[in-house]
Write an enzyme that holds these catalytic residues in place. Sequence first.
Site, PDB file in Angstrom:
ATOM      1  N   ASP A  57     -13.233  -5.773  10.114  1.00 18.90           N
ATOM      2  CA  ASP A  57     -13.407  -6.316   8.769  1.00 18.90           C
ATOM      3  C   ASP A  57     -12.679  -5.362   7.823  1.00 18.90           C
ATOM      4  O   ASP A  57     -13.131  -4.234   7.600  1.00 18.90           O
ATOM      5  CB  ASP A  57     -14.894  -6.383   8.424  1.00 18.90           C
ATOM      6  CG  ASP A  57     -15.172  -6.866   7.011  1.00 18.90           C
ATOM      7  OD1 ASP A  57     -14.202  -7.061   6.237  1.00 18.90           O
ATOM      8  OD2 ASP A  57     -16.359  -7.028   6.664  1.00 18.90           O
ATOM      9  N   SER A 138       2.640 -11.615  -1.308  1.00 13.83           N
ATOM     10  CA  SER A 138       2.891 -13.043  -1.505  1.00 13.83           C
ATOM     11  C   SER A 138       3.896 -13.185  -2.631  1.00 13.83           C
ATOM     12  O   SER A 138       4.038 -12.288  -3.471  1.00 13.83           O
ATOM     13  CB  SER A 138       1.582 -13.746  -1.893  1.00 13.83           C
ATOM     14  OG  SER A 138       1.814 -15.048  -2.383  1.00 13.83           O
ATOM     15  N   TYR A 151      -6.423 -14.344  -6.478  1.00 13.91           N
ATOM     16  CA  TYR A 151      -5.367 -14.150  -5.482  1.00 13.91           C
ATOM     17  C   TYR A 151      -4.115 -13.593  -6.156  1.00 13.91           C
ATOM     18  O   TYR A 151      -3.536 -12.608  -5.694  1.00 13.91           O
ATOM     19  CB  TYR A 151      -5.060 -15.496  -4.821  1.00 13.91           C
ATOM     20  CG  TYR A 151      -4.008 -15.458  -3.736  1.00 13.91           C
ATOM     21  CD1 TYR A 151      -4.364 -15.182  -2.419  1.00 13.91           C
ATOM     22  CD2 TYR A 151      -2.669 -15.723  -4.013  1.00 13.91           C
ATOM     23  CE1 TYR A 151      -3.411 -15.161  -1.407  1.00 13.91           C
ATOM     24  CE2 TYR A 151      -1.708 -15.706  -3.016  1.00 13.91           C
ATOM     25  CZ  TYR A 151      -2.091 -15.429  -1.708  1.00 13.91           C
ATOM     26  OH  TYR A 151      -1.135 -15.406  -0.720  1.00 13.91           O
ATOM     27  N   LYS A 155      -2.582  -9.857  -5.494  1.00 16.35           N
ATOM     28  CA  LYS A 155      -1.279  -9.777  -4.834  1.00 16.35           C
ATOM     29  C   LYS A 155      -0.281  -9.014  -5.713  1.00 16.35           C
ATOM     30  O   LYS A 155       0.584  -8.301  -5.195  1.00 16.35           O
ATOM     31  CB  LYS A 155      -0.760 -11.170  -4.496  1.00 16.35           C
ATOM     32  CG  LYS A 155      -1.531 -11.858  -3.375  1.00 16.35           C
ATOM     33  CD  LYS A 155      -1.434 -11.107  -2.058  1.00 16.35           C
ATOM     34  CE  LYS A 155      -2.037 -11.888  -0.907  1.00 16.35           C
ATOM     35  NZ  LYS A 155      -1.909 -11.207   0.402  1.00 16.35           N
TER      36      LYS A 155
END
Length: 268
Positions: A57, A138, A151, A155
Site C-alpha cells: 500500500d 499524467s 487528481y 499530478k
Amino acid sequence: MNISGKTVVVTGGASGIGAALARQAAGAGARVCIADLNGDAAQKLADEIGGISVVCDVTQEAQIIAVIDVAEAAFGPVDVFVSNAGLGRGDPSHAASAPDADWMLNWNVHVMAHVWAARALLPAMIKCGSGHFVNVASAAGLLNQIGDAAYSATKHAAVSFAESLLISHGNEGIGVSVVCPQYVATPLLGLGDGDAEGNLLTAGDVAKSVWQGVADGSFVILPHPDVAKFSALRGADPSRWIKGMQMLRAKAMSEQGGISVAEFYKLV
C-alpha cells in the site's frame, strides 16, 4: 540508463501501465520486483516474467521501505524505482466537492509515495553515483483533468517533485524521468488493449515510451506528443487556454450529460 541486468521496482505493477512496464523491463533483461495492493495478481505476473512480488500500500511509507528491502535482498541495490501506482475518483459535483479523505488519498498516492521512495533510496544512490527514478504523473500534471481537481492538483505536484529531484541530484549521477501520458486503455478507465484507437494508447505503447526515455536520459516523457503542443499553448496564453478548457467542459456536459473521466477521452 540501460536497464539490462538492473534491479527495477514497479509500484502498481500488477495491471495496466505498471504491468506493461514490468513485462518490458523483464524482457530487456532487468530483475523486476512488482509491488501492488493486489497480491495475487502481482504474484501471477511475477511468475510469468521471472520476477518477485510484494503486497504494498503506497500510502504507507513503511510498506514502500519494505518493498525496497525485499527487492534488495533478492536482487541487490535498486537501480530504477518506478512510482506508478495511481487512482482517479472524480469530483462528486463542484471542483472542491471531493471529501478530505479523497484529497489525502490522491496526495499520498501521487506525491508522498514518490517522496518516500526517494527518501529511502537517495542516500545510497548518491553514494554510488547512479540510480533512476521514474515518476508516473499524467498530462493532467502539465495541463488539467477536467472533472477531477484532486487528481490534477496532485499530478502537478508530482511533476514538480520530479523536477526538484533532478535539479538537486542530477549532477550526482541520479536520473529522473516524469511520465505524462493522456488517456490510456487501462483498468483505470475500465478499458483494455482492444479498446485502444486514435489518441487512446495501450499500456504497452506507454511502457515502450517510458523505457526508451529512460535509455535516452529524458526528463519529461510524453507518450502522446500533442501534450507538448498543448503545454506550450497553455504557457503562451493562459487566458486562451482556460477558455478552450471551459469550452471542452461545456461540450462534455452537452454531449455526455456530465463529466465522466472514464468517457472524457472520447472528446480529446
